[in-house]
Design an enzyme around this catalytic site. Structure first.
Site, PDB file in Angstrom:
ATOM      1  N   TYR A 180       7.160   7.912  -6.085  1.00 22.07           N
ATOM      2  CA  TYR A 180       8.182   7.365  -6.985  1.00 22.07           C
ATOM      3  C   TYR A 180       9.487   7.156  -6.230  1.00 22.07           C
ATOM      4  O   TYR A 180       9.742   7.780  -5.193  1.00 22.07           O
ATOM      5  CB  TYR A 180       8.409   8.292  -8.190  1.00 22.07           C
ATOM      6  N   CYS A 181      10.320   6.240  -6.754  1.00 26.17           N
ATOM      7  CA  CYS A 181      11.657   5.999  -6.214  1.00 26.17           C
ATOM      8  C   CYS A 181      12.541   5.537  -7.374  1.00 26.17           C
ATOM      9  O   CYS A 181      12.121   5.572  -8.525  1.00 26.17           O
ATOM     10  CB  CYS A 181      11.621   4.989  -5.069  1.00 26.17           C
ATOM     11  N   THR A 182      13.750   5.096  -7.089  1.00 26.34           N
ATOM     12  CA  THR A 182      14.717   4.809  -8.154  1.00 26.34           C
ATOM     13  C   THR A 182      14.256   3.704  -9.105  1.00 26.34           C
ATOM     14  O   THR A 182      14.182   3.893 -10.308  1.00 26.34           O
ATOM     15  CB  THR A 182      16.085   4.430  -7.547  1.00 26.34           C
ATOM     16  N   GLY A 184      11.567   1.345  -8.065  1.00 22.69           N
ATOM     17  CA  GLY A 184      10.206   0.925  -7.758  1.00 22.69           C
ATOM     18  C   GLY A 184      10.029   0.139  -6.478  1.00 22.69           C
ATOM     19  O   GLY A 184       8.917   0.034  -5.954  1.00 22.69           O
ATOM     20  N   ILE A 209      12.137   5.639 -11.484  1.00 21.45           N
ATOM     21  CA  ILE A 209      12.748   6.705 -12.284  1.00 21.45           C
ATOM     22  C   ILE A 209      13.545   6.133 -13.456  1.00 21.45           C
ATOM     23  O   ILE A 209      13.527   6.678 -14.562  1.00 21.45           O
ATOM     24  CB  ILE A 209      13.689   7.558 -11.398  1.00 21.45           C
TER      25      ILE A 209
END
Length: 319
Positions: A180-182, A184, A209
């Site tokens: 996952y990241c901020t 995508g 997220i």
């Protein structure tokens, strides 16, 4: 009745073909300025990655123009309401890559990427056994907030992630991998790289997220802390059910969610610290940075040599 705030912050990206990034960037900057938007947009031959702020009317016009451009057909905007601009200026810059991995053989997410999981599916997957959750962001982003049980790769920038994975492959072997990241964009490439490296069960949080925190079903559950964002807000909430502070003050280790940049411009490290400790430690992460002749805190507050010496003496004495 809920009141609507007058401004919006847009977060978006799209992997698509832009033939001449330099020309596009110049034209796009002029367009954004005509709308009086402020923000930071990166453009590369592989697509666009941006975040910008403006009034509801300005952002509506921007989204309409983007949706009418065939190159951005299907683009998804993540929208936050705001009381004002989240940026001071408008920048549109051409780049070799949207996210910097610097691989010899680059990843095209249209050809290879991990399985997309919507928030509810990601939530369920996190609770399964034999699952490894990898945070694809930088260390200072993780320190402010992360999913429960997520692994923090010891990296300062995204391009260090492949080397970290190779050095710690025993953690991942035989596991279901969740990334996952901020928003995508980093996971599109990172999950694809993992698949290419031979990992068979790789999934990514679709929309990142930010989307997870807005999902009406999961409501950000299993997230601790806040989400670091690259604008003047610095942090946004994710978990709508409970707020657990995971950030720790750089100097005392006490719970803290307030980020500042080290006052030494040659360092500029992001550190979590309270207002009290910012003043006590001259907003510097170390003694070397405190005594820097370019210390921005000292200059900004016009501190005399005697005042700086007194502050250093107080720190030395542990007061």
């Amino acid at each position: 009745m809920a009141t609507t705030k007058p401004y919006r912050v847009l977060l978006y990206y799209m992997y698509t073909t832009i033939e001449n990034p330099e020309e596009f960037a110049a034209e796009h900057l002029a367009f954004c300025n005509s709308l009086e938007l402020k923000g930071r947009i990166l453009v590369a031959k592989e697509g666009i990655n941006g975040t910008c702020s403006g009034t509801v009317e300005q952002t509506e016009k921007y989204m309409e123009a983007m949706n009418n451009d065939p190159r951005f057909d299907g683009i998804v905007f993540k929208i936050d309401e705001a009381d004002g601009h989240a940026f001071k200026k408008m920048h549109v810059r051409p780049r070799p890559e949207l996210v910097t991995l610097r691989l010899e053989d680059d990843i095209n997410p249209h050809e290879i990427t991990g399985k997309y999981l919507e928030p509810k599916d990601f939530y369920e997957a996190m609770k399964q056994e034999d699952t490894v959750i990898i945070d694809a962001r930088n260390d200072y982003e993780f320190d402010l907030g992360h999913f429960k049980g997520a692994i923090k790769p010891d990296i300062e920038s995204f391009r260090e992630l492949p080397d970290w994975i190779r050095e710690n492959k025993e953690v991942l072997e035989g596991k279901k991998i969740l990334t996952y990241c901020t928003g995508g964009i980093r996971c599109e490439k990172f999950s694809g790289w993992l698949v290419r490296e031979g990992y068979e069960d790789v999934s990514q949080l679709h929309g990142g997220i930010v989307t997870y925190g807005k999902d009406p079903e999961v409501q950000g559950e299993l997230w601790d802390g806040q989400c670091y964002v690259f604008d003047e807000r610095i942090a946004v909430p994710v978990n709508q059910k409970e707020h657990v502070i995971v950030g720790k003050d750089h100097f005392t280790g006490e719970p803290c969610e307030r980020y500042v940049n080290c006052s030494n411009p040659e360092c500029n490290k992001k550190i979590l610290c309270s207002e009290e400790n910012e003043a006590k430690y001259l907003r510097a992460c170390s003694h070397e940075c405190r005594v820097s002749p370019r210390n921005r805190y000292v200059i900004q507050h016009e501190l005399t040599e005697e005042q700086v010496a007194a502050a250093l003496e107080k720190i030395e004495a542990g007061k």
